[in-house]
Design a protein around this motif. Structure first.
Motif, PDB file in Angstrom:
ATOM      1  N   THR A 183     -10.993  24.760 -16.954  1.00 13.83           N
ATOM      2  CA  THR A 183     -10.480  25.915 -16.193  1.00 13.83           C
ATOM      3  C   THR A 183      -9.612  25.501 -15.006  1.00 13.83           C
ATOM      4  OG1 THR A 183     -12.680  26.811 -16.637  1.00 13.83           O
ATOM      5  CG2 THR A 183     -11.195  28.165 -15.305  1.00 13.83           C
ATOM      6  N   HIS A 184     -10.070  24.490 -14.283  1.00  8.32           N
ATOM      7  CA  HIS A 184      -9.354  24.142 -13.056  1.00  8.32           C
ATOM      8  C   HIS A 184      -8.560  22.847 -13.207  1.00  8.32           C
ATOM      9  CE1 HIS A 184     -11.274  27.546 -11.258  1.00  8.32           C
ATOM     10  NE2 HIS A 184     -12.452  27.092 -11.653  1.00  8.32           N
ATOM     11  N   TYR A 185      -8.193  22.546 -14.415  1.00  6.91           N
ATOM     12  CA  TYR A 185      -7.354  21.376 -14.651  1.00  6.91           C
ATOM     13  C   TYR A 185      -6.028  21.513 -13.892  1.00  6.91           C
ATOM     14  CZ  TYR A 185      -9.634  18.635 -18.373  1.00  6.91           C
ATOM     15  OH  TYR A 185     -10.443  17.806 -19.084  1.00  6.91           O
ATOM     16  N   THR A 186      -5.449  20.369 -13.547  1.00  7.44           N
ATOM     17  CA  THR A 186      -4.121  20.375 -12.916  1.00  7.44           C
ATOM     18  C   THR A 186      -3.075  20.600 -14.011  1.00  7.44           C
ATOM     19  OG1 THR A 186      -3.844  18.031 -13.313  1.00  7.44           O
ATOM     20  CG2 THR A 186      -4.849  18.668 -11.201  1.00  7.44           C
ATOM     21  N   GLU A 187      -1.849  20.879 -13.609  1.00  5.15           N
ATOM     22  CA  GLU A 187      -0.766  21.070 -14.568  1.00  5.15           C
ATOM     23  C   GLU A 187      -0.621  19.813 -15.442  1.00  5.15           C
ATOM     24  OE1 GLU A 187       0.775  23.530 -15.675  1.00  5.15           O
ATOM     25  OE2 GLU A 187       2.357  22.521 -16.802  1.00  5.15           O
ATOM     26  N   GLU A 188      -0.731  18.648 -14.814  1.00  2.81           N
ATOM     27  CA  GLU A 188      -0.627  17.386 -15.577  1.00  2.81           C
ATOM     28  C   GLU A 188      -1.704  17.270 -16.646  1.00  2.81           C
ATOM     29  OE1 GLU A 188      -0.710  13.962 -13.051  1.00  2.81           O
ATOM     30  OE2 GLU A 188       1.439  14.185 -12.595  1.00  2.81           O
ATOM     31  N   GLN A 189      -2.922  17.663 -16.286  1.00  4.15           N
ATOM     32  CA  GLN A 189      -4.018  17.621 -17.268  1.00  4.15           C
ATOM     33  C   GLN A 189      -3.784  18.631 -18.383  1.00  4.15           C
ATOM     34  OE1 GLN A 189      -7.118  18.139 -14.215  1.00  4.15           O
ATOM     35  NE2 GLN A 189      -8.122  16.340 -15.053  1.00  4.15           N
ATOM     36  N   PHE A 190      -3.221  19.795 -18.027  1.00  4.04           N
ATOM     37  CA  PHE A 190      -2.948  20.801 -19.067  1.00  4.04           C
ATOM     38  C   PHE A 190      -1.855  20.336 -20.037  1.00  4.04           C
ATOM     39  CE2 PHE A 190      -5.358  24.282 -16.929  1.00  4.04           C
ATOM     40  CZ  PHE A 190      -6.069  24.668 -18.057  1.00  4.04           C
ATOM     41  N   ILE A 191      -0.960  19.477 -19.570  1.00  3.73           N
ATOM     42  CA  ILE A 191       0.060  18.946 -20.491  1.00  3.73           C
ATOM     43  C   ILE A 191      -0.645  18.182 -21.618  1.00  3.73           C
ATOM     44  CG2 ILE A 191       1.919  17.221 -20.689  1.00  3.73           C
ATOM     45  CD1 ILE A 191       2.890  18.279 -17.922  1.00  3.73           C
ATOM     46  N   GLU A 192      -1.709  17.459 -21.275  1.00  3.98           N
ATOM     47  CA  GLU A 192      -2.489  16.747 -22.303  1.00  3.98           C
ATOM     48  C   GLU A 192      -3.213  17.736 -23.221  1.00  3.98           C
ATOM     49  OE1 GLU A 192      -2.267  13.425 -22.780  1.00  3.98           O
ATOM     50  OE2 GLU A 192      -0.755  13.703 -21.206  1.00  3.98           O
ATOM     51  N   VAL A 193      -3.785  18.802 -22.625  1.00  2.83           N
ATOM     52  CA  VAL A 193      -4.477  19.824 -23.424  1.00  2.83           C
ATOM     53  C   VAL A 193      -3.504  20.441 -24.426  1.00  2.83           C
ATOM     54  CG1 VAL A 193      -5.588  22.101 -23.349  1.00  2.83           C
ATOM     55  CG2 VAL A 193      -6.198  20.361 -21.653  1.00  2.83           C
ATOM     56  N   ARG A 194      -2.269  20.688 -23.974  1.00  5.52           N
ATOM     57  CA  ARG A 194      -1.290  21.356 -24.850  1.00  5.52           C
ATOM     58  C   ARG A 194      -0.838  20.471 -26.010  1.00  5.52           C
ATOM     59  NH1 ARG A 194       1.782  23.010 -19.705  1.00  5.52           N
ATOM     60  NH2 ARG A 194       0.170  24.337 -18.778  1.00  5.52           N
ATOM     61  N   LYS A 195      -1.145  19.176 -25.931  1.00  2.00           N
ATOM     62  CA  LYS A 195      -0.880  18.322 -27.099  1.00  2.00           C
ATOM     63  C   LYS A 195      -1.947  18.550 -28.166  1.00  2.00           C
ATOM     64  CE  LYS A 195       1.185  14.657 -24.375  1.00  2.00           C
ATOM     65  NZ  LYS A 195       0.959  13.309 -23.819  1.00  2.00           N
ATOM     66  N   GLU A 196      -3.142  18.930 -27.720  1.00  2.47           N
ATOM     67  CA  GLU A 196      -4.265  19.164 -28.647  1.00  2.47           C
ATOM     68  C   GLU A 196      -4.338  20.607 -29.123  1.00  2.47           C
ATOM     69  OE1 GLU A 196      -5.932  16.824 -29.828  1.00  2.47           O
ATOM     70  OE2 GLU A 196      -5.248  15.253 -28.471  1.00  2.47           O
ATOM     71  N   ILE A 197      -3.770  21.516 -28.302  1.00  5.89           N
ATOM     72  CA  ILE A 197      -3.783  22.948 -28.667  1.00  5.89           C
ATOM     73  C   ILE A 197      -2.330  23.420 -28.681  1.00  5.89           C
ATOM     74  CG2 ILE A 197      -4.656  25.244 -28.136  1.00  5.89           C
ATOM     75  CD1 ILE A 197      -6.849  23.952 -26.439  1.00  5.89           C
ATOM     76  N   GLY A 198      -1.765  23.527 -29.894  1.00  3.69           N
ATOM     77  CA  GLY A 198      -0.384  23.996 -30.024  1.00  3.69           C
ATOM     78  C   GLY A 198      -0.338  25.511 -29.904  1.00  3.69           C
ATOM     79  N   MET A 199       0.858  26.024 -29.593  1.00  4.61           N
ATOM     80  CA  MET A 199       0.975  27.486 -29.527  1.00  4.61           C
ATOM     81  C   MET A 199       2.269  27.947 -30.178  1.00  4.61           C
ATOM     82  SD  MET A 199       0.260  30.139 -26.478  1.00  4.61           S
ATOM     83  CE  MET A 199       0.801  31.854 -26.539  1.00  4.61           C
ATOM     84  N   LEU A 200       2.136  28.950 -31.035  1.00  2.00           N
ATOM     85  CA  LEU A 200       3.310  29.633 -31.571  1.00  2.00           C
ATOM     86  C   LEU A 200       3.497  30.860 -30.692  1.00  2.00           C
ATOM     87  CD1 LEU A 200       5.442  29.870 -33.881  1.00  2.00           C
ATOM     88  CD2 LEU A 200       3.888  31.499 -34.933  1.00  2.00           C
ATOM     89  N   PHE A 201       4.545  30.829 -29.858  1.00  2.00           N
ATOM     90  CA  PHE A 201       4.725  31.908 -28.887  1.00  2.00           C
ATOM     91  C   PHE A 201       5.201  33.185 -29.558  1.00  2.00           C
ATOM     92  CE2 PHE A 201       4.761  28.187 -26.215  1.00  2.00           C
ATOM     93  CZ  PHE A 201       4.037  28.604 -25.114  1.00  2.00           C
ATOM     94  N   GLN A 202       4.815  34.301 -28.943  1.00  2.59           N
ATOM     95  CA  GLN A 202       5.252  35.613 -29.425  1.00  2.59           C
ATOM     96  C   GLN A 202       6.780  35.607 -29.470  1.00  2.59           C
ATOM     97  OE1 GLN A 202       3.215  38.623 -27.195  1.00  2.59           O
ATOM     98  NE2 GLN A 202       3.899  40.291 -28.518  1.00  2.59           N
TER      99      GLN A 202
END
Ligand SMILES: Nc1ncnc2c1ncn2[C@@H]1O[C@H](COP(=O)(O)OP(=O)(O)OP(=O)(O)O)[C@@H](O)[C@H]1O
Ligand SMILES: [Mg+2]
Length: 256
Positions: A78-97
């Motif tokens: 929840t409180h990850y930094t933006e840098e940490q979320f960049i790593e999360v987004r490698k594991e969780i892809g998103m197809l944007f609306q």
């Protein structure tokens, strides 16, 4: 007999716990609880403007909740930094609306973009992987076309190819079939199922399309007035006598 201790690895890939989010006086999420099992296809349905996209964006840190938690693979992000979320987004892809392709890049460069941003791979290797993924989503030979040259269904495929190129564990699909004709809707739905089967990708799909939802998903969750009002398997949802669930199935609760 004492209960055997379960292994560390959680069977839930994502746990959303009591999530709240307001935008000024617009109280959108009012305590969302949702657990997604590893390997499942889960669909989230709800009327327009009820907060479905806000939930997806909260999972990958594009929106910060006011209260509550997002747990990924057993860890609180929840409180990850933006840098940490960049790593999360490698594991969780998103197809944007709407797809969110880069209009100035051709199909191959759109698909390879995350590899160029996030990996040290050589240009040769990047192109090779891009071409392989395009084949996997049925777009071989379309590498050099630009988004403006593509049909709606093809654009969606490019978006999906881009969301899987970093080999994520999970994909968030925001309205993957909205605006497509029945033929392309079926094709994209089949592609989502295929990715789930062949790559074991966990999928969370947001859609208004009840027919697709009932066809391809393991479980459905219904967002209503800022909370998950009902969650269940297809069969449970279809046989439910609950009036709210029935109004979801008939499309009434999904009306704009
Ligand atoms: N960044 C933001 N700033 C302000 N308000 C926002 C923001 N993002 C979403 N909202 C508001 O939150 C509410 C829920 O938006 P959201 O996009 O999640 O709806 P949705 O369920 O995805 O709808 P649709 O089915 O139309 O895509 C809307 O009232 C929207 O205007
Ligand atoms: Mg939305």
């Amino acid at each position: 007999m004492t209960k055997r201790k379960l292994p560390e690895k959680k069977d839930h890939i994502i746990e959303i716990i009591d999530l709240h989010k307001s935008f000024e006086d617009n109280y959108v999420l009012r305590g969302v609880n949702l657990k997604i099992r590893r390997g499942e296809i889960m669909t989230l349905i709800g009327g327009s403007g009820t907060g479905k996209t806000v939930i997806l964006r909260s999972i990958i840190g594009l929106i910060r909740p006011d209260q509550g938690k997002v747990i990924f693979n057993g860890g609180d992000i929840t409180h990850y930094t933006e840098e940490q979320f960049i790593e999360v987004r490698k594991e969780i892809g998103m197809l944007f609306q709407g797809g969110a392709l880069f209009d100035s890049l051709n199909v191959l460069d759109n698909v390879c973009y995350p590899l160029r941003e996030h990996t040290p791979l050589s240009e040769d290797e990047i192109r090779k992987r891009g071409i392989t993924i395009l084949e996997e989503v049925g777009l071989n030979g379309k590498e050099g076309l630009f988004p403006a040259d593509l049909s709606g269904g093809m654009k969606r495929r490019v978006g999906i190819a881009r969301s899987i190129i970093l080999e994520p564990e999970m994909i968030l699909f925001d309205e993957p079939t909205t605006g497509l004709d029945p033929y392309n809707t079926r094709n994209i739905s089949e592609l989502i199922v295929e990715l789930n089967k062949t790559r074991g990708i966990t999928s969370l799909i947001v859609t208004h399309d009840m027919e697709t939802a009932l066809k391809i998903t393991d479980r459905l969750a219904m967002l209503y007035e800022g909370r998950i009002a009902m969650i269940g398997t297809r069969e449970e949802i279809m046989s439910s006598q609950d009036t709210l669930v029935k109004s979801f199935i008939s499309g009434e609760a999904l009306a704009h």
